[in-house]
Design a protein around this motif. Sequence first.
Motif, mmCIF file in Angstrom:
data_model
loop_
_atom_site.group_PDB
_atom_site.id
_atom_site.type_symbol
_atom_site.label_atom_id
_atom_site.label_comp_id
_atom_site.label_asym_id
_atom_site.label_seq_id
_atom_site.Cartn_x
_atom_site.Cartn_y
_atom_site.Cartn_z
ATOM 1 N N TYR A 59 0.842 -1.205 0.000
ATOM 2 C CA TYR A 59 0.000 0.000 0.000
ATOM 3 C C TYR A 59 0.874 1.251 0.000
ATOM 4 O O TYR A 59 0.592 2.225 -0.709
ATOM 5 N N ILE A 60 1.907 1.244 0.806
ATOM 6 C CA ILE A 60 2.786 2.413 0.906
ATOM 7 C C ILE A 60 3.513 2.663 -0.412
ATOM 8 O O ILE A 60 3.570 3.802 -0.902
ATOM 9 N N ASN A 61 4.060 1.608 -0.998
ATOM 10 C CA ASN A 61 4.775 1.772 -2.274
ATOM 11 C C ASN A 61 3.847 2.317 -3.356
ATOM 12 O O ASN A 61 4.222 3.227 -4.114
ATOM 13 N N ASN A 62 2.643 1.772 -3.442
ATOM 14 C CA ASN A 62 1.692 2.229 -4.459
ATOM 15 C C ASN A 62 1.208 3.652 -4.178
ATOM 16 O O ASN A 62 0.958 4.417 -5.115
ATOM 17 N N LEU A 63 1.086 3.992 -2.898
ATOM 18 C CA LEU A 63 0.691 5.361 -2.537
ATOM 19 C C LEU A 63 1.767 6.353 -2.956
ATOM 20 O O LEU A 63 1.461 7.426 -3.505
ATOM 21 N N ASN A 64 3.016 6.008 -2.720
ATOM 22 C CA ASN A 64 4.107 6.899 -3.117
ATOM 23 C C ASN A 64 4.128 7.116 -4.626
ATOM 24 O O ASN A 64 4.328 8.235 -5.103
ATOM 25 N N VAL A 65 3.921 6.039 -5.384
ATOM 26 C CA VAL A 65 3.890 6.149 -6.845
ATOM 27 C C VAL A 65 2.719 7.030 -7.281
ATOM 28 O O VAL A 65 2.883 7.916 -8.142
ATOM 29 N N ALA A 66 1.552 6.810 -6.685
ATOM 30 C CA ALA A 66 0.371 7.587 -7.060
ATOM 31 C C ALA A 66 0.560 9.064 -6.727
ATOM 32 O O ALA A 66 0.143 9.945 -7.503
ATOM 33 N N GLU A 67 1.178 9.361 -5.609
ATOM 34 C CA GLU A 67 1.381 10.760 -5.234
ATOM 35 C C GLU A 67 2.406 11.437 -6.145
ATOM 36 O O GLU A 67 2.272 12.635 -6.451
ATOM 37 N N GLU A 68 3.405 10.694 -6.590
ATOM 38 C CA GLU A 68 4.365 11.255 -7.547
ATOM 39 C C GLU A 68 3.665 11.598 -8.861
ATOM 40 O O GLU A 68 3.889 12.672 -9.441
ATOM 41 N N LYS A 69 2.818 10.692 -9.321
ATOM 42 C CA LYS A 69 2.062 10.946 -10.552
ATOM 43 C C LYS A 69 1.102 12.113 -10.367
ATOM 44 O O LYS A 69 0.902 12.917 -11.287
ATOM 45 N N LEU A 70 0.516 12.213 -9.176
ATOM 46 C CA LEU A 70 -0.398 13.314 -8.891
ATOM 47 C C LEU A 70 0.340 14.651 -8.935
ATOM 48 O O LEU A 70 -0.177 15.633 -9.493
ATOM 49 N N ALA A 71 1.536 14.684 -8.364
ATOM 50 C CA ALA A 71 2.316 15.917 -8.369
ATOM 51 C C ALA A 71 2.668 16.335 -9.797
ATOM 52 O O ALA A 71 2.583 17.517 -10.154
ATOM 53 N N GLU A 72 3.031 15.357 -10.613
ATOM 54 C CA GLU A 72 3.370 15.650 -12.010
ATOM 55 C C GLU A 72 2.146 16.151 -12.765
ATOM 56 O O GLU A 72 2.229 17.131 -13.526
ATOM 57 N N ALA A 73 1.016 15.485 -12.558
ATOM 58 C CA ALA A 73 -0.205 15.882 -13.253
ATOM 59 C C ALA A 73 -0.669 17.260 -12.803
ATOM 60 O O ALA A 73 -1.124 18.079 -13.615
ATOM 61 N N SER A 74 -0.558 17.533 -11.514
ATOM 62 C CA SER A 74 -0.968 18.844 -10.993
ATOM 63 C C SER A 74 -0.098 19.951 -11.556
ATOM 64 O O SER A 74 -0.586 21.035 -11.893
ATOM 65 N N ALA A 75 1.205 19.673 -11.673
ATOM 66 C CA ALA A 75 2.128 20.676 -12.209
ATOM 67 C C ALA A 75 1.810 21.007 -13.663
ATOM 68 O O ALA A 75 2.054 22.128 -14.118
ATOM 69 N N LYS A 76 1.248 20.031 -14.368
ATOM 70 C CA LYS A 76 0.897 20.216 -15.771
ATOM 71 C C LYS A 76 -0.561 20.631 -15.951
ATOM 72 O O LYS A 76 -1.016 20.781 -17.094
ATOM 73 N N SER A 77 -1.275 20.816 -14.841
ATOM 74 C CA SER A 77 -2.712 21.105 -14.887
ATOM 75 C C SER A 77 -3.465 20.050 -15.689
ATOM 76 O O SER A 77 -4.431 20.350 -16.399
ATOM 77 N N ASP A 78 -3.022 18.787 -15.542
ATOM 78 C CA ASP A 78 -3.633 17.662 -16.248
ATOM 79 C C ASP A 78 -4.778 17.121 -15.380
ATOM 80 O O ASP A 78 -4.622 16.159 -14.627
#
Length: 223
Positions: A59-78
């Motif tokens: 759960y922790i590993n997948n959460l970290n991956v999801a949050e990294e993707k979220l940060a990237e998407a947010s930075a791109k306003s995706d």
Amino acid sequence: MLASCSRTLARLPSKGVLGCASARLKHSLPDLPYDYNALEPYISADIMRLHHSKHHATYINNLNVAEEKLAEASAKSDISTVIALQPALKFNGGGHINHSIFWQNMSPNGGGDPSGDLLAQINKDFGSVDNMRKQLSAVTTAIQGSGWGWLGFNQSSKSLQIATCANQDPLRATTGLVPLFGIDVWEHAYYLQYKNVRPDYVNAIWQVANWKDVEARFKEAQN
């Protein structure tokens, strides 16, 4: 040594994930406050080892991956990607929150009955500790599929309530109740030892219930 976010999750789970996410810190697997075999004979060392080091860690590993993707998407306003990531954040974030509470809710020195203000509140809301145990055990055992049974605190009504959540849905985000004591009824939490006899596992949990931890959460929720 635990990361600061993991320590926060153990005490303030609903705020911990949001705080860590905003700071973009990686979550880490919290250490257990006891050895894997410490809860025997009620929960076997094999179950604890797999549950903690494999399932919670995933759960922790997948959460970290999801949050990294979220940060990237947010930075791109995706926005489309941000929306698409919500199920993974809810499932894995909930899994981290729930298990961080679960480990603390148990103790090799647990069992017995609560005391003090928590006991008084249980008696007020359920009539007795035995009634609360019976009600929580019944609704938890009856969960279809995977999920959690919870004793929570309603900060609006100032009362204790029993609730269930499907899968890894976190109690506070789902119902508004502050989680005090949770019972995990995913099969990986008990099947190696109890097979398909879920009621025996649920009853065994009470033998290791860490009322000191539950009482501390209750006091914190009142404030």
